[in-house]
Design an enzyme around this catalytic site. Structure first.
Site, PDB file in Angstrom:
ATOM      1  N   SER A 172       0.855  -1.186   0.000  1.00 42.99           N
ATOM      2  CA  SER A 172       0.000   0.000   0.000  1.00 42.99           C
ATOM      3  C   SER A 172       0.893   1.238   0.000  1.00 42.99           C
ATOM      4  CB  SER A 172      -0.945  -0.028   1.198  1.00 42.99           C
ATOM      5  OG  SER A 172      -1.907   1.013   1.110  1.00 42.99           O
ATOM      6  N   HIS A 199      -2.658  -1.113  -3.293  1.00 39.80           N
ATOM      7  CA  HIS A 199      -3.839  -0.277  -3.064  1.00 39.80           C
ATOM      8  C   HIS A 199      -3.719   1.030  -3.847  1.00 39.80           C
ATOM      9  CE1 HIS A 199      -4.148  -2.426   1.089  1.00 39.80           C
ATOM     10  NE2 HIS A 199      -4.624  -3.165   0.109  1.00 39.80           N
ATOM     11  N   ASP A 297      -4.643  -5.172   5.789  1.00 38.41           N
ATOM     12  CA  ASP A 297      -5.001  -6.007   4.644  1.00 38.41           C
ATOM     13  C   ASP A 297      -3.899  -7.028   4.390  1.00 38.41           C
ATOM     14  OD1 ASP A 297      -6.650  -6.785   2.499  1.00 38.41           O
ATOM     15  OD2 ASP A 297      -5.458  -5.606   1.089  1.00 38.41           O
TER      16      ASP A 297
END
Length: 357
Positions: A172, A199, A297
């Site tokens: 991310s 992401h 995540d």
């Protein structure tokens, strides 16, 4: 708690007013100055110590990407966040700015509801500001990574043998730079298929895949429906969709994309991909890598992979993360088999993927 001192740089007086109101409404940020051009911003930087610069992508284009790198060299403790648009030109500039040292970006929305836009931007900034505050004020990790070798052992280090069938990567904040570094370092004989969940919104993932493809021996592309999992092919999950695997005729495994609700606040989600891999690759050898990023995540997905597959997990070291969130969650859950510095990640992945150590 003292708020972060923010400098807003945008050509538009309306945009400067709107983003100033949003920043001041957060728990951790306060706009102390604004500027209508890069030159005025540079003058303010000589007078005031800022914690954060919120810079419009078109200002970045105006002053040049080299100036972003110079700003980060001169003002090391000042984080740069790009305010970007959804078009491909903005995506290219934004990703290159991150390669030059910008921390992250926020995306302007075409949503007509001004209240909803403001709330979404506020939520994004809250998350980024929180991470900056954590990095500023929390004591350093008790682990001294400088004293450790390339291969950093975790509490329950275990041996892993057998050729890898599939490599999975989750990242991310800070991920684009980390991914480029890793893929660029893959040797020519790194042949394992790789699936990446980064992401990012639509447009940005395609630009990212194109940028990495120019530096990688393997073929790198944004994943499309029906693409087959094959050697020496790296696929990046497209922004705005969850990437999953589906077994078809002749046991060929192909990509499917789901436009379903956000998971862990993101889409694509690593958990969604990892859980689908656990079903399709049950009992097989999986190498999972969790890189820099906010949130958790990937943690649930790693747990499912370890239950269903022979899964070995590498997490990026705190010292080399832009944000030590996702790797930390995996490590603290006891699911990380090794903690590895970013500069050593590609080599360690190669060793494991090809049963060389």
């Amino acid at each position: 708690m003292e708020k972060l001192k923010v400098l807003v740089v945008d050509h538009s007086v309306v945009n400067r007013k709107n983003i100033t109101d949003i920043v001041n409404a957060t728990n951790f940020g306060l706009v102390v100055r604004s500027a209508s051009s890069g030159q005025i911003a540079l003058e303010w930087l000589e007078q005031i110590q800022f914690d954060v610069i919120l810079m419009d992508v078109y200002v970045v284009k105006e002053i040049g990407l080299a100036q972003i790198q110079l700003l980060k060299t001169t003002y090391r403790d000042t984080e740069i966040i790009i305010m970007s648009d959804k078009d491909s030109e903005s995506a290219n500039i934004t990703l290159e700015a991150m390669n030059r040292g910008a921390l992250d970006f926020i995306l302007r929305s075409n949503e007509k509801n001004a209240t909803l836009i403001a709330q979404n931007v506020k939520n994004e900034l809250e998350a980024i500001f929180t991470q900056i505050k954590v990095r500023q004020f929390l004591p350093p990790s008790k682990i001294d990574f400088d004293e450790m070798p390339v291969e950093v052992k975790t509490k329950d280090k275990r041996k892993f043998s057998g050729d890898i069938d599939l490599v999975l990567i989750a990242s991310s904040t800070g991920g684009p730079v980390a991914l480029e570094m890793i893929c660029e370092q893959f040797p020519e004989d790194f042949t394992k298929p790789v699936l990446i969940v980064q992401h990012m919104p639509p447009e940005f993932t395609e630009v990212l895949a194109t940028a990495i493809n120019k530096k990688c021996h393997a073929s790198v592309s944004e994943a499309k429906v029906g693409m087959q999992i094959k050697p020496k092919h790296v696929m990046v999950a497209p922004g705005g969709f969850h990437m999953v695997l589906e077994e078809g005729m002749g046991k060929m495994v192909a990509i499917q994309l789901l436009d379903t609700p956000y998971v862990n606040g993101v889409k694509p989600s690593a958990d969604v991909l990892f859980e689908s891999v656990a079903k399709v690759y049950k009992g097989r050898n999986i190498l999972a890598v969790v890189l820099t990023g906010m949130g958790n995540d990937g943690t649930r997905g790693i747990r499912v992979l370890k239950e269903a597959c022979n899964c070995y997990c590498l997490t990026q070291s705190e010292k080399t993360c832009v944000v030590y969130g996702m790797p930390k969650c995996v490590y603290e859950a006891g699911l990380s088999d090794e903690v590895v510095h970013l500069k050593d990640m590609a080599y360690r992945m190669y060793q494991l993927a090809h049963n060389k150590g």
